[in-house]
Design a protein around this motif. Structure first.
Motif, mmCIF file in Angstrom:
data_model
loop_
_atom_site.group_PDB
_atom_site.id
_atom_site.type_symbol
_atom_site.label_atom_id
_atom_site.label_comp_id
_atom_site.label_asym_id
_atom_site.label_seq_id
_atom_site.Cartn_x
_atom_site.Cartn_y
_atom_site.Cartn_z
ATOM 1 N N GLY A 1 9.370 -73.456 -16.420
ATOM 2 C CA GLY A 1 8.367 -74.432 -16.029
ATOM 3 C C GLY A 1 7.025 -73.828 -15.702
ATOM 4 N N TYR B 1 6.852 -80.957 -15.034
ATOM 5 C CA TYR B 1 6.251 -79.725 -15.550
ATOM 6 C C TYR B 1 6.668 -78.484 -14.768
ATOM 7 C CZ TYR B 1 3.724 -82.356 -18.977
ATOM 8 O OH TYR B 1 3.434 -83.157 -20.063
ATOM 9 N N ARG C 1 7.510 -76.268 -19.296
ATOM 10 C CA ARG C 1 6.115 -75.883 -19.502
ATOM 11 C C ARG C 1 5.564 -76.530 -20.771
ATOM 12 N NH1 ARG C 1 3.051 -71.450 -17.975
ATOM 13 N NH2 ARG C 1 4.871 -70.533 -16.984
#
Length: 396
Positions: A104, A129, A133
């Motif tokens: 992430g 998020y 990512r």
């Protein structure tokens, strides 16, 4: 199309292409004795082509001007809260189960995204998020896996953006006649866009966004769909991002509140009978069609604060000069005689952003001259026209 006609048309197309001209309006008159007059109207940066205006289009009186709904900003939502179904912990567990190897974003990267967007992301969106990512330039397979886990073609954190309503403007021909409002029972505000509509992905054509500026009956962080075939509004898809990822999506959403009375009204045969019946403080768009009876007065409209569009068919107004009293008018469409009256009286409203001339079986050359008078009032580029005369010989 007969071969001879096709050959003639193709020749004209080649000539236009050779001159760098994409389109040209024309009118030809061929008399029985063969004498011919061909009038050409060339494209102008001050004219927006539009259906229904065969010779001219819409006259643009200000560079880059847009219709009011596409400039409208969201109303403040200080009391908006997430839906009861919003559950960042459940969302994180679900995503980690579906994407066990995902990496992430960092807290610094999330904070940088918030600073770039100028908004505070919802807790659910931050959670998403922190797990995923998403880098379209690095690992395409990981991007595909993330999309499957979330339920859409997911954008990376650096690809998030607020929906800009101005890019959805359909042009004045359509936009001036549309309206979209927000009612007390609406979950999504009636807008073209909002800095709080944070686009997170798509279904291959339409855009999914997390809504940080919900309507009166909506929730902070709900998921909405912006249809690429629509120029206004958005549809509620899920009450929360958690619902969206878990597949708990709404099968049906209330229709958009567009083009409805009292914001939009039509007077004439088959519609309202009088201007008085259409007059309402919320009126934005008024069309006056031909009808039995005497021409109509615009006096009942003079105090209306939101009336921005008036289209009046030729011969329907008792005194076109009354248009000057409509202080919020952005778009005006009238017949040639009505425009002539306004111009002669110096009564063309200064608030106008665009205008159109109703053309009905008229020679377009005088209409172009009238349009150029309107454009000259605002120091806008004039429309160029060419008149060619020749003799094709008597018909055989």
């Amino acid at each position: 199309m007969p071969p001879a006609a096709r050959t003639a048309v193709e020749g004209i197309q080649r000539a236009l292409a050779g001159g760098g001209v994409g389109e040209v309006a024309f009118r030809a008159e061929v008399r029985p004795d063969g004498s011919t007059v061909l009038g050409l109207v060339w494209p102008s940066p001050a004219v927006e082509p539009a259906m229904g205006y065969p010779d001219l289009g819409v006259l643009l009186l200000n560079d880059g001007a847009l219709t009011e709904p596409w400039l409208r900003r969201p109303d403040p939502v200080p009391g908006a809260v997430p839906a009861p179904s919003a559950d960042p912990e459940l969302l994180e567990r679900t995503l980690r189960e579906r994407l066990p190897g995902a990496v992430g974003a960092t807290e610094e990267e999330i904070a940088a995204a918030e600073a770039r967007l100028g908004v505070t992301l919802s807790d659910e969106l931050k959670t998403l998020y922190r797990v995923v990512r998403v880098d379209w330039h690095d690992d395409f397979e990981a991007v595909i896996d993330a999309g499957r886990a979330v339920g859409c073609e997911l954008s990376g954190l650096d690809g998030l953006f607020g929906i800009d309503g101005t890019v959805r403007h359909p042009g004045w021909d359509i936009g001036a006649r549309q309206s979209l409002g927000t009612g007390p029972d609406d979950a999504v505000q009636g807008l073209a866009g909002s800095p709080g509509w944070i686009a997170i992905g798509s279904n291959g054509g339409d855009t999914y966004a997390v809504d940080l500026t919900p309507g009166p009956a909506g929730h902070l962080g709900q998921v909405i769909l912006i249809d690429h075939e629509q120029s206004l509004g958005a549809e509620l898809v899920a009450d929360s991002l958690t619902d969206f990822v878990l597949g708990r999506r709404r099968e049906e959403s209330p229709g958009l509140r567009r083009d409805e009375a009292p914001a939009v009204a039509r007077v004439g045969t088959g519609f309202l009978r009088t201007v008085e019946a259409a007059a309402h403080p919320a009126l934005e768009v008024l069309t006056i069609d031909p009808a039995d009876g005497p021409p109509l007065t615009l006096a009942p409209l003079t105090a209306l604060p939101r009336l921005r569009t008036l289209t009046a068919a030729p011969g329907t107004l008792a005194d076109p000069r009354e248009v000057a009293a409509l202080t919020a008018l952005e778009f005006l469409e009238l017949g040639t005689r009505e425009w002539r009256t306004l111009l002669d009286a110096g009564a063309v409203p200064r608030t106008l952003k665009a205008a159109a001339i109703t053309v009905r079986d008229q020679d377009h050359l005088p209409v172009v001259a009238l349009a150029n008078e309107i454009l000259t009032l605002r120091n806008r580029p004039r429309i160029d026209q060419t008149l060619l005369e020749g003799d094709l010989g008597p018909a055989r």
